[in-house]
Scaffold this motif. Structure first.
Motif, PDB file in Angstrom:
ATOM      1  N   GLN A 138       0.877  -1.402  -0.052  1.00  0.00           N
ATOM      2  CA  GLN A 138       0.129  -0.072  -0.032  1.00  0.00           C
ATOM      3  C   GLN A 138       0.932   1.241   0.080  1.00  0.00           C
ATOM      4  O   GLN A 138       0.453   2.339  -0.735  1.00  0.00           O
ATOM      5  CB  GLN A 138      -1.092   0.087   1.146  1.00  0.00           C
ATOM      6  N   ILE A 139       1.848   1.279   0.768  1.00  0.00           N
ATOM      7  CA  ILE A 139       2.966   2.471   0.851  1.00  0.00           C
ATOM      8  C   ILE A 139       3.477   2.658  -0.478  1.00  0.00           C
ATOM      9  O   ILE A 139       3.677   3.612  -0.988  1.00  0.00           O
ATOM     10  CB  ILE A 139       3.970   2.138   1.931  1.00  0.00           C
ATOM     11  N   ALA A 140       3.924   1.552  -1.309  1.00  0.00           N
ATOM     12  CA  ALA A 140       4.477   1.658  -2.507  1.00  0.00           C
ATOM     13  C   ALA A 140       3.479   2.200  -3.614  1.00  0.00           C
ATOM     14  O   ALA A 140       3.731   3.051  -4.400  1.00  0.00           O
ATOM     15  CB  ALA A 140       4.973   0.345  -2.879  1.00  0.00           C
ATOM     16  N   THR A 141       2.211   1.880  -3.417  1.00  0.00           N
ATOM     17  CA  THR A 141       1.154   2.464  -4.322  1.00  0.00           C
ATOM     18  C   THR A 141       0.868   3.795  -4.061  1.00  0.00           C
ATOM     19  O   THR A 141       0.870   4.722  -4.874  1.00  0.00           O
ATOM     20  CB  THR A 141      -0.024   1.621  -4.188  1.00  0.00           C
ATOM     21  N   LEU A 142       0.856   4.008  -2.814  1.00  0.00           N
ATOM     22  CA  LEU A 142       0.556   5.697  -2.578  1.00  0.00           C
ATOM     23  C   LEU A 142       1.671   6.555  -2.830  1.00  0.00           C
ATOM     24  O   LEU A 142       1.373   7.652  -3.498  1.00  0.00           O
ATOM     25  CB  LEU A 142       0.293   5.761  -0.950  1.00  0.00           C
ATOM     26  N   PHE A 143       2.805   5.973  -2.622  1.00  0.00           N
ATOM     27  CA  PHE A 143       3.971   6.682  -3.151  1.00  0.00           C
ATOM     28  C   PHE A 143       4.209   6.867  -4.841  1.00  0.00           C
ATOM     29  O   PHE A 143       4.308   7.910  -5.306  1.00  0.00           O
ATOM     30  CB  PHE A 143       5.510   6.072  -2.670  1.00  0.00           C
ATOM     31  N   GLY A 144       3.713   5.852  -5.347  1.00  0.00           N
ATOM     32  CA  GLY A 144       3.710   5.998  -6.794  1.00  0.00           C
ATOM     33  C   GLY A 144       2.496   7.035  -7.255  1.00  0.00           C
ATOM     34  O   GLY A 144       2.855   7.874  -8.314  1.00  0.00           O
ATOM     35  N   GLN A 145       1.292   7.218  -6.535  1.00  0.00           N
ATOM     36  CA  GLN A 145       0.472   7.909  -6.675  1.00  0.00           C
ATOM     37  C   GLN A 145       0.892   9.632  -6.393  1.00  0.00           C
ATOM     38  O   GLN A 145       0.633  10.441  -7.292  1.00  0.00           O
ATOM     39  CB  GLN A 145      -0.787   7.773  -5.944  1.00  0.00           C
ATOM     40  N   MET A 146       1.832   9.766  -5.434  1.00  0.00           N
ATOM     41  CA  MET A 146       2.477  10.881  -5.262  1.00  0.00           C
ATOM     42  C   MET A 146       3.333  11.283  -6.399  1.00  0.00           C
ATOM     43  O   MET A 146       3.314  12.608  -6.825  1.00  0.00           O
ATOM     44  CB  MET A 146       3.020  10.823  -4.007  1.00  0.00           C
ATOM     45  N   ILE A 147       4.286  10.377  -6.899  1.00  0.00           N
ATOM     46  CA  ILE A 147       4.983  10.686  -8.012  1.00  0.00           C
ATOM     47  C   ILE A 147       4.262  11.346  -9.117  1.00  0.00           C
ATOM     48  O   ILE A 147       4.524  12.119  -9.908  1.00  0.00           O
ATOM     49  CB  ILE A 147       6.053   9.609  -8.255  1.00  0.00           C
ATOM     50  N   SER A 148       3.032  10.691  -9.504  1.00  0.00           N
ATOM     51  CA  SER A 148       2.203  10.701 -10.609  1.00  0.00           C
ATOM     52  C   SER A 148       1.580  11.830 -10.611  1.00  0.00           C
ATOM     53  O   SER A 148       1.523  12.913 -11.515  1.00  0.00           O
ATOM     54  CB  SER A 148       1.135   9.655 -10.532  1.00  0.00           C
ATOM     55  N   ILE A 149       1.050  12.545  -9.330  1.00  0.00           N
ATOM     56  CA  ILE A 149       0.507  13.819  -9.275  1.00  0.00           C
ATOM     57  C   ILE A 149       1.637  14.748  -9.395  1.00  0.00           C
ATOM     58  O   ILE A 149       1.202  16.200  -9.888  1.00  0.00           O
ATOM     59  CB  ILE A 149      -0.390  14.088  -8.033  1.00  0.00           C
ATOM     60  N   THR A 150       2.617  14.662  -8.826  1.00  0.00           N
ATOM     61  CA  THR A 150       3.968  15.558  -8.954  1.00  0.00           C
ATOM     62  C   THR A 150       4.251  15.747 -10.576  1.00  0.00           C
ATOM     63  O   THR A 150       4.543  17.028 -10.994  1.00  0.00           O
ATOM     64  CB  THR A 150       4.997  15.065  -8.178  1.00  0.00           C
ATOM     65  N   PHE A 151       4.303  14.581 -11.147  1.00  0.00           N
ATOM     66  CA  PHE A 151       4.682  14.788 -12.666  1.00  0.00           C
ATOM     67  C   PHE A 151       3.502  15.306 -13.538  1.00  0.00           C
ATOM     68  O   PHE A 151       3.868  16.153 -14.364  1.00  0.00           O
ATOM     69  CB  PHE A 151       5.032  13.447 -13.155  1.00  0.00           C
ATOM     70  N   ALA A 152       2.388  15.111 -12.837  1.00  0.00           N
ATOM     71  CA  ALA A 152       1.234  15.923 -13.604  1.00  0.00           C
ATOM     72  C   ALA A 152       1.285  17.399 -13.400  1.00  0.00           C
ATOM     73  O   ALA A 152       1.097  18.324 -14.302  1.00  0.00           O
ATOM     74  CB  ALA A 152      -0.274  15.359 -13.202  1.00  0.00           C
ATOM     75  N   MET A 153       1.601  17.773 -12.223  1.00  0.00           N
ATOM     76  CA  MET A 153       1.887  19.066 -11.791  1.00  0.00           C
ATOM     77  C   MET A 153       2.970  19.769 -12.433  1.00  0.00           C
ATOM     78  O   MET A 153       2.797  20.992 -13.057  1.00  0.00           O
ATOM     79  CB  MET A 153       1.971  19.429 -10.258  1.00  0.00           C
ATOM     80  N   ILE A 154       4.012  19.181 -12.788  1.00  0.00           N
ATOM     81  CA  ILE A 154       5.052  19.715 -13.503  1.00  0.00           C
ATOM     82  C   ILE A 154       4.738  19.941 -15.032  1.00  0.00           C
ATOM     83  O   ILE A 154       5.045  20.829 -15.397  1.00  0.00           O
ATOM     84  CB  ILE A 154       6.376  18.622 -13.482  1.00  0.00           C
ATOM     85  N   ALA A 155       3.909  18.961 -15.546  1.00  0.00           N
ATOM     86  CA  ALA A 155       3.575  19.128 -16.945  1.00  0.00           C
ATOM     87  C   ALA A 155       2.696  20.451 -17.012  1.00  0.00           C
ATOM     88  O   ALA A 155       2.683  21.132 -17.780  1.00  0.00           O
ATOM     89  CB  ALA A 155       2.781  17.667 -17.484  1.00  0.00           C
ATOM     90  N   GLY A 156       1.748  20.380 -16.073  1.00  0.00           N
ATOM     91  CA  GLY A 156       0.687  21.691 -16.043  1.00  0.00           C
ATOM     92  C   GLY A 156       1.584  22.972 -15.780  1.00  0.00           C
ATOM     93  O   GLY A 156       1.162  23.904 -16.493  1.00  0.00           O
ATOM     94  N   ILE A 157       2.684  23.029 -15.088  1.00  0.00           N
ATOM     95  CA  ILE A 157       3.633  24.140 -15.083  1.00  0.00           C
ATOM     96  C   ILE A 157       4.119  24.632 -16.390  1.00  0.00           C
ATOM     97  O   ILE A 157       4.158  25.666 -16.550  1.00  0.00           O
ATOM     98  CB  ILE A 157       4.630  23.927 -13.858  1.00  0.00           C
ATOM     99  N   TYR A 158       4.722  23.245 -16.918  1.00  0.00           N
ATOM    100  CA  TYR A 158       5.417  23.646 -18.061  1.00  0.00           C
ATOM    101  C   TYR A 158       4.507  24.377 -19.279  1.00  0.00           C
ATOM    102  O   TYR A 158       4.775  25.164 -19.981  1.00  0.00           O
ATOM    103  CB  TYR A 158       6.147  22.495 -18.674  1.00  0.00           C
TER     104      TYR A 158
END
Length: 136
Positions: free
Chosen positions: A17-37
């Protein structure tokens, strides 16, 4: 849960569960980076602040769920330790010993550091980074 097998399964499920949640955190961070760019680098401060607030709420939710799972894992490991050594399986004893090793400690430290690196990178990109002007 006097049997160590149930506790071992609980430890493994919390790790998953921790690995899944961390993967989700990485995903929303990269989505945010794409939105910023592509968009937010040209936006005004109120929209940037709203985007960061929304991102922060999501990150805090995932981080809170990860902390919850980590506490469940700690309780399961304490349960394994409470089983008398004569009744503890070799696998449960191996996990108990491994949980006190540098591997568990350093992994926990890296997960915490990674969370802050993700957060700081979004702050930098959203509020301080300027997209280079493209030349034709």
């Amino acid at each position: 849960m006097s049997d160590g097998a149930d506790l071992l399964a609980l430890v493994r499920s919390t790790d998953q569960q921790i690995a899944t949640l961390f993967g989700q955190m990485i995903s929303i961070t990269f989505a945010m980076i794409a939105g910023i760019y592509y968009f937010l680098n040209r936006a005004r401060m109120p929209l940037k602040a709203f985007a960061f607030l929304s991102y922060s709420i999501g990150m805090l939710a995932f981080f809170g769920m990860m902390l919850r799972e980590a506490n469940i894992k700690r309780l399961a490991l304490d349960g394994i330790e409470a089983i008398p050594l004569q009744q503890r399986s070799a696998t449960a004893e191996g996990l108990r010993q491994l949980s006190r090793s540098w591997l568990f400690e350093d992994t926990a430290l890296l997960m915490n550091v990674a969370h802050y690196i993700l957060w700081i990178s979004v702050i930098f990109l959203l509020f301080f980074w300027k997209k280079p002007v493209e030349t034709a």
